[in-house]
Design an enzyme around this catalytic site. Sequence first.
Site, mmCIF file in Angstrom:
data_model
loop_
_atom_site.group_PDB
_atom_site.id
_atom_site.type_symbol
_atom_site.label_atom_id
_atom_site.label_comp_id
_atom_site.label_asym_id
_atom_site.label_seq_id
_atom_site.Cartn_x
_atom_site.Cartn_y
_atom_site.Cartn_z
ATOM 1 N N LEU A 135 39.593 23.087 39.025
ATOM 2 C CA LEU A 135 41.036 24.033 39.257
ATOM 3 C C LEU A 135 40.176 25.118 39.637
ATOM 4 C CD1 LEU A 135 43.853 22.815 36.992
ATOM 5 C CD2 LEU A 135 43.286 22.168 38.880
ATOM 6 N N ASP A 136 40.880 26.382 39.838
ATOM 7 C CA ASP A 136 40.045 28.040 40.233
ATOM 8 C C ASP A 136 40.658 28.044 38.946
ATOM 9 O OD1 ASP A 136 39.912 27.262 42.928
ATOM 10 O OD2 ASP A 136 41.895 28.485 44.024
ATOM 11 N N LYS A 137 39.729 29.387 38.367
ATOM 12 C CA LYS A 137 40.006 30.210 37.360
ATOM 13 C C LYS A 137 41.432 30.984 36.653
ATOM 14 C CE LYS A 137 38.673 33.594 34.500
ATOM 15 N NZ LYS A 137 37.528 35.085 34.138
ATOM 16 N N ARG A 142 45.643 28.542 48.550
ATOM 17 C CA ARG A 142 46.125 29.749 48.874
ATOM 18 C C ARG A 142 45.418 30.333 50.356
ATOM 19 N NH1 ARG A 142 42.147 31.533 44.309
ATOM 20 N NH2 ARG A 142 42.552 33.805 44.454
#
Length: 237
Positions: A51-53, A151
């Site tokens: 997952l993105d940070k 996103r």
Amino acid sequence: MKLDILFENDLFIALNKPSGMLSIPDRIQSEPSMKDFLIAKYGQIFTVHRLDKDTSGIIVFAKDEVTHKALSQLFEGRAVEKYYLGLVNGTLMNERDTINIGIMEHPARNGTMVTNAKGKPSITDYEVLENFRIYSWLQFQIHTGRTHQIRVHMKYIGHSIVCDAIYGDGKPVLISALKKNFNLAKKEEEERPILGRLGLHSYKLKFELHGETYHLEAEPPKDLRALLQQLRKWKKG
């Protein structure tokens, strides 16, 4: 750090990752990642996906090489149902729709992605769960697993994820923007945002492994729930 374990067996572990934490170590080992904490606890652990940070929610790690290979094939082969929840800017024209446009690395900006017909096939379904006019609360199902997919796709249709500094305006959500007669507490010099991080949460995973079906779910964290509560109050007016 106390790990928020959603499910665990001899094959894999599923955790609820907090926003602001790396899934796996970055190239320069700049800060501890979720994988580092798992290695400290289990000795060895295998990355299945990431997952993105700044995205919170469900992430799965395998405990052995055989499971790692099996789970990786499921994720890469689009055999995992992946659902996210997110807050986006504005009101969408369609209550539900599919975004189907390729994604590729930005030619000039390292680590940034961009939509392009020549990019890797990328498919995102969305459904509007609640409309707050200035914001909308959505459920996403992604059928591919491209970097920053949701996103990038939301930027493409003009409704970036709230607080997205890369693909949106990055502005935090402030109570003063919702309440007409908002007064800052005397002891505070400036208003603290009700949400200052990426408004995206990995909510649900469903897959079949060795003949058994797994349904994994992570409730949105406290900050997102608090924001939704405020938006509902504001909408009622």
